[in-house]
Design a protein around this motif. Structure first.
Motif, mmCIF file in Angstrom:
data_model
loop_
_atom_site.group_PDB
_atom_site.id
_atom_site.type_symbol
_atom_site.label_atom_id
_atom_site.label_comp_id
_atom_site.label_asym_id
_atom_site.label_seq_id
_atom_site.Cartn_x
_atom_site.Cartn_y
_atom_site.Cartn_z
ATOM 1 N N ILE A 253 11.943 -27.861 33.655
ATOM 2 C CA ILE A 253 11.472 -27.877 35.046
ATOM 3 C C ILE A 253 11.591 -26.477 35.658
ATOM 4 N N LEU A 254 12.695 -25.795 35.365
ATOM 5 C CA LEU A 254 12.857 -24.428 35.882
ATOM 6 C C LEU A 254 11.781 -23.510 35.294
ATOM 7 N N ALA A 255 11.496 -23.698 33.993
ATOM 8 C CA ALA A 255 10.444 -22.888 33.363
ATOM 9 C C ALA A 255 9.091 -23.155 34.022
ATOM 10 N N LEU B 99 12.334 -22.471 45.187
ATOM 11 C CA LEU B 99 12.502 -23.730 44.472
ATOM 12 C C LEU B 99 13.641 -24.487 45.132
ATOM 13 N N GLU B 100 13.336 -25.705 45.531
ATOM 14 C CA GLU B 100 14.396 -26.580 46.034
ATOM 15 C C GLU B 100 14.669 -27.613 44.950
ATOM 16 N N TYR B 101 15.788 -27.452 44.277
ATOM 17 C CA TYR B 101 16.154 -28.391 43.219
ATOM 18 C C TYR B 101 17.220 -29.290 43.815
ATOM 19 N N VAL B 102 16.784 -30.423 44.288
ATOM 20 C CA VAL B 102 17.644 -31.194 45.191
ATOM 21 C C VAL B 102 18.029 -32.554 44.635
ATOM 22 N N GLU C 89 24.920 -25.464 36.168
ATOM 23 C CA GLU C 89 25.065 -24.257 35.343
ATOM 24 C C GLU C 89 23.710 -23.627 35.044
ATOM 25 N N LEU C 90 22.768 -24.454 34.664
ATOM 26 C CA LEU C 90 21.441 -23.935 34.317
ATOM 27 C C LEU C 90 20.775 -23.269 35.518
ATOM 28 N N VAL C 91 20.942 -23.890 36.672
ATOM 29 C CA VAL C 91 20.323 -23.330 37.878
ATOM 30 C C VAL C 91 20.984 -22.001 38.243
ATOM 31 N N LYS C 92 22.295 -21.916 38.074
ATOM 32 C CA LYS C 92 22.988 -20.658 38.384
ATOM 33 C C LYS C 92 22.446 -19.510 37.519
ATOM 34 N N ALA C 93 22.305 -19.781 36.222
ATOM 35 C CA ALA C 93 21.790 -18.749 35.315
ATOM 36 C C ALA C 93 20.349 -18.386 35.674
ATOM 37 N N PHE C 94 19.576 -19.399 36.002
ATOM 38 C CA PHE C 94 18.173 -19.180 36.365
ATOM 39 C C PHE C 94 18.076 -18.349 37.656
#
Lengths: 390, 99
Positions: free
Chosen positions: A177-179, A189-192, A219-224
């Motif tokens: 989804i981030l990709a 991006l609001e990943y809520v 974790e994935l969102v932080k790296a992204f």
């Protein structure tokens, strides 16, 4: 010369008593059937929507009250044919105008008209990176169209916010989804995490993610976010069920946020009607000024005098305002209680029990899709009697 | 200028088109509006950003502000705090270098 700001301390998001945010729910009608929809369960009974002229009055009065940000939302706001006309009026009045849409009903022709009318940005919801998964979740063939709409939004030069609500069924797809958000060149991006009211509350046992899912996504969102610094702003709304801390809901009741429902009801937040023991005033009977400043509903949870223990003496109250009034009502029976998402709440066990229930080995129940008459609210009211903490 | 580089005196900045910068009567201040956000700017910040028009080098903005705010005591620190503010603004994406 006044001191120049170099840090956040000189910036202010405080409305100083003004509703900075006016949220206009133009309609509850929507071609999609998302089972986490925040609209009321009996949404199809709200047929008497405000007219174009009534909405224009709302916009004028909101601006006079000092509102700066305007969101047109729903349901799907584009179901209404007067969105372009209302955007033009809003721009003329000086709002920063946000269109919050599923993308359904958005064509290139309408995009051009919205641009001409002065629309400032578009928030597009997309539920996953997978066509089959999205279409199943929203109960319609929507994914392909949403991707096309995302590309059109960018092609026409709008800032684009991608809003991705996350649930158990999608959180494991976070990387993809981030990709997708990167590929679509979203500006925000609001990943809520979805919030559990109305349809989401009804389907909570099937939608609630696991703690592990939430932590992995975090974790994935932080790296992204690090990788995308300077290119995309990412808001990750954490899951209050797992944080032990309540969300600072609406930045406090009646402080900066003013919602007008399709039938003209004035609300301190979009979900406030879940609190069954409150009456909310209508713009058909009152001015926005009276509703905001003087109505009992908007004043009920302003400030701190309504707070009970443990909020009353807690230093955290300045940060989280006691959490969410709607969640306190739904889960504890009294909207003035501490939000049970707070680990200090004497009702926090209801959150723990909800998590336990959701993952008890069992046959999974079907999702109740948001469709007219999918459920009956004829026999449900509020609490019979508020339960006491153990 | 890279995202983390220092502001140079001959840089020309403009407001990032993603943001709407304007005077707001009800706040008696300049504001920056962006998707779902509002930043209320104090007088100094408003004075600087209203000069980020893409055609003014930073050195000229400093000169203009020194003329307006002629208090010698604050003028001593004006240049430093102005550069800092521009760096913060650039890092936040409010302004971008005129290309």
């Amino acid at each position: 010369m006044p001191v120049l700001p170099g840090s956040d301390s000189s910036l202010s998001l405080d409305g100083q008593g003004k509703p900075l945010w006016l949220c206009c729910e133009l309609t509850y009608r929507c071609p999609l059937a998302c089972p986490w929809c925040s609209n009321p369960l009996d949404f199809d009974l709200y047929r008497d929507e405000l007219s174009t002229e009534e909405w224009k009055r709302v916009l004028r009065e909101g601006r006079e009250l000092g509102a700066l940000q305007l969101g047109f939302t729903g349901g799907e706001p584009l179901v209404r044919k007067d969105v372009e006309e209302l955007v033009a009026e809003a721009s003329e009045l000086g709002y920063y105008t946000n269109l919050i849409t599923s993308g359904m009903g958005l064509t290139e022709k309408r995009l051009v008209a919205l641009k001409q009318a002065g629309l400032n940005q578009i928030q597009l919801s997309i539920q996953s990176c997978d066509r089959d998964l999205t279409d199943k979740l929203v109960g319609a063939k929507a994914h392909k169209h949403k991707l096309e709409v995302a590309r059109l939004i960018k092609a026409h030069g709008f800032p684009m916010v991608l809003n991705v609500p996350t649930i158990r069924q999608t959180l494991d797809r976070t990387e993809d989804i981030l990709a997708m958000a990167e590929e679509l060149k979203a500006d925000y991006l609001e990943y809520v995490q979805i919030q559990y009211y109305n349809w989401a509350w009804l389907n909570r046992d099937e939608l609630l993610p696991t703690r592990e899912q939430v932590e992995r996504a975090d974790e994935l969102v932080k790296a992204f976010r690090e990788r995308m610094a300077g290119r995309m702003t990412i808001y990750f709304v954490d899951h209050d069920y797992y944080m032990g801390r309540p969300k600072a809901c609406m930045n406090g009741w009646g402080t900066i946020h003013f919602t007008i429902a399709p039938d003209g009801t004035g609300l301190p937040c979009q979900e406030a009607r879940v609190i069954k023991d409150m009456d909310f005033p209508s713009v058909r009977d009152h001015s926005l000024e009276w509703i905001w400043h003087d109505s009992p509903a908007f004043n009920r949870f302003r400030g701190e005098s309504w707070m009970k223990e443990p909020c009353r003496g807690c230093p955290e109250r300045k940060k989280d305002f006691g959490g969410c009034r709607c969640q306190a009502y739904l889960l504890t029976g009294d909207a003035a209680n501490t939000d049970p998402a707070c680990a200090l709440s004497p009702h926090h066990h209801v959150i723990e029990a909800a998590i336990e229930d959701a993952f008890r080995p069992r046959v999974h129940r079907p999702l109740v899709m948001r469709r007219p008459r999918a459920v009956s609210t004829a026999f449900t009211g509020g609490w019979d009697e508020a339960p006491s903490p153990p | 200028m890279a995202a983390d580089a220092r502001v140079q005196l001959d840089d020309c900045f403009e407001i990032n088109p993603m943001y709407l910068f304007r005077w707001e009567e009800t706040q008696d201040s300049h504001v920056l509006l962006y998707p779902e956000g509002v930043v209320k700017l104090n007088e100094g910040a408003g004075a600087i950003l209203s000069r980020c028009t893409g055609d003014k080098p930073v050195a000229r903005i400093i000169e203009e502000l020194k003329e307006i705010y002629s208090d010698p005591e604050s003028n001593a620190t004006l240049e430093k705090s102005l550069l800092e503010f521009l760096e913060v603004s650039h890092a936040r994406g409010w302004i971008k270098l005129k290309s």
